[in-house]
Design an enzyme around this catalytic site. Structure first.
Site, PDB file in Angstrom:
ATOM      1  N   CYS A 298       0.847  -1.205   0.000  1.00 53.27           N
ATOM      2  CA  CYS A 298       0.000   0.000   0.000  1.00 53.27           C
ATOM      3  C   CYS A 298       0.881   1.253   0.000  1.00 53.27           C
ATOM      4  O   CYS A 298       0.544   2.246  -0.653  1.00 53.27           O
ATOM      5  CB  CYS A 298      -0.938   0.010   1.209  1.00 53.27           C
ATOM      6  SG  CYS A 298      -2.378  -1.068   1.019  1.00 53.27           S
TER       7      CYS A 298
ATOM      8  N   ASP B 189      10.451  -6.765  -8.357  1.00 51.75           N
ATOM      9  CA  ASP B 189      10.639  -7.364  -7.028  1.00 51.75           C
ATOM     10  C   ASP B 189      12.010  -6.929  -6.495  1.00 51.75           C
ATOM     11  O   ASP B 189      13.009  -6.925  -7.223  1.00 51.75           O
ATOM     12  CB  ASP B 189      10.553  -8.883  -7.127  1.00 51.75           C
ATOM     13  CG  ASP B 189      10.420  -9.536  -5.751  1.00 51.75           C
ATOM     14  OD1 ASP B 189       9.352 -10.143  -5.498  1.00 51.75           O
ATOM     15  OD2 ASP B 189      11.358  -9.448  -4.935  1.00 51.75           O
TER      16      ASP B 189
ATOM     17  N   HIS C 229      -0.656 -10.289  -4.526  1.00 52.82           N
ATOM     18  CA  HIS C 229       0.308 -10.032  -5.598  1.00 52.82           C
ATOM     19  C   HIS C 229       0.576 -11.315  -6.366  1.00 52.82           C
ATOM     20  O   HIS C 229       0.543 -12.411  -5.807  1.00 52.82           O
ATOM     21  CB  HIS C 229       1.622  -9.462  -5.042  1.00 52.82           C
ATOM     22  CG  HIS C 229       2.255 -10.291  -3.962  1.00 52.82           C
ATOM     23  ND1 HIS C 229       1.810 -10.272  -2.666  1.00 52.82           N
ATOM     24  CD2 HIS C 229       3.284 -11.174  -3.995  1.00 52.82           C
ATOM     25  CE1 HIS C 229       2.547 -11.098  -1.940  1.00 52.82           C
ATOM     26  NE2 HIS C 229       3.441 -11.672  -2.721  1.00 52.82           N
TER      27      HIS C 229
HETATM   28  P1  AMP Z   1       5.561 -13.425  -1.278  1.00 50.61           P
HETATM   29  O1  AMP Z   1       6.612 -14.191  -0.532  1.00 50.61           O
HETATM   30  O2  AMP Z   1       4.866 -14.211  -2.337  1.00 50.61           O
HETATM   31  O3  AMP Z   1       4.603 -12.760  -0.322  1.00 50.61           O
HETATM   32  O4  AMP Z   1       6.328 -12.298  -2.069  1.00 50.61           O
HETATM   33  C1  AMP Z   1       6.648 -11.063  -1.542  1.00 50.61           C
HETATM   34  C2  AMP Z   1       7.664 -10.457  -2.463  1.00 50.61           C
HETATM   35  O5  AMP Z   1       7.730  -9.076  -2.212  1.00 50.61           O
HETATM   36  C3  AMP Z   1       9.077 -11.008  -2.280  1.00 50.61           C
HETATM   37  O6  AMP Z   1       9.508 -11.599  -3.510  1.00 50.61           O
HETATM   38  C4  AMP Z   1       9.889  -9.788  -1.899  1.00 50.61           C
HETATM   39  O7  AMP Z   1      11.180  -9.792  -2.471  1.00 50.61           O
HETATM   40  C5  AMP Z   1       9.034  -8.663  -2.438  1.00 50.61           C
HETATM   41  N1  AMP Z   1       9.183  -7.387  -1.770  1.00 50.61           N
HETATM   42  C6  AMP Z   1       9.100  -7.130  -0.448  1.00 50.61           C
HETATM   43  N2  AMP Z   1       9.242  -5.820  -0.204  1.00 50.61           N
HETATM   44  C7  AMP Z   1       9.409  -5.224  -1.409  1.00 50.61           C
HETATM   45  C8  AMP Z   1       9.601  -3.866  -1.830  1.00 50.61           C
HETATM   46  N3  AMP Z   1       9.642  -2.849  -0.972  1.00 50.61           N
HETATM   47  N4  AMP Z   1       9.745  -3.635  -3.162  1.00 50.61           N
HETATM   48  C9  AMP Z   1       9.699  -4.644  -4.047  1.00 50.61           C
HETATM   49  N5  AMP Z   1       9.504  -5.932  -3.709  1.00 50.61           N
HETATM   50  C10 AMP Z   1       9.362  -6.218  -2.414  1.00 50.61           C
HETATM   51 ZN    ZN Z   2      -1.807  -3.285   1.151  1.00 45.69          ZN
END
Ligand code: AMP
Ligand code: ZN
Length: 112
Positions: free
Chosen positions: A7, A30, A98
């Site tokens: 968000c 990512d 996502h």
């Molecule tokens: P999941 O484990 O499926 O919930 O994926 C979450 C993803 O968000 C992971 O691949 C993280 O590397 C990515 N992530 C977390 N924080 C950020 C951020 N600030 N910007 C970009 N990607 C992020």
């Molecule tokens: Zn959110």
């Protein structure tokens, strides 16, 4: 949601490398890429996970964005992977819906 990192990206409060946005979705790189191309497709509205989606037609619009970005990023001709981790045992770490869009290398199966 005020404590949701995605968000905050939607609101522009923390930076992200955006590759696509429209009124309903944004797509950004990512932060910890698992492939040469690794993007996250998210709705602007906070929905915690796939099971919390009420508007099922939104998923069709989201996958239309996946198609668009797959063409835009040059993934479409060779193939790519779309992943949704749902809930704790699904490996979800960020509780804002996502879909991972991964490509630029051969994907293996099974996932870990
Ligand atoms: P999941 O484990 O499926 O919930 O994926 C979450 C993803 O968000 C992971 O691949 C993280 O590397 C990515 N992530 C977390 N924080 C950020 C951020 N600030 N910007 C970009 N990607 C992020
Ligand atoms: Zn959110």
């Amino acid at each position: 949601m005020s404590d949701c990192i995605f968000c905050k990206i939607v609101q522009g409060d923390i930076p992200a490398e955006k590759v696509y946005e429209d009124e309903e979705f944004i797509v950004f790189a990512d932060a910890n890429p698992q492939a040469p191309i690794h993007h996250l497709v998210i709705p602007r509205d906070h929905i915690s996970d796939l099971m919390e989606v009420k508007d099922k037609e939104m998923l069709g619009r989201l996958f239309a964005v996946v198609q668009k970005v797959a063409w835009q990023e040059g993934l479409a001709p060779e193939g790519f992977r779309v992943v949704n981790n749902c809930g704790e045992k699904g490996g979800q770490t960020v509780e804002h819906l996502h879909f991972h869009l991964l490509g630029g290398r051969f994907m293996e199966w099974p996932p870990g």
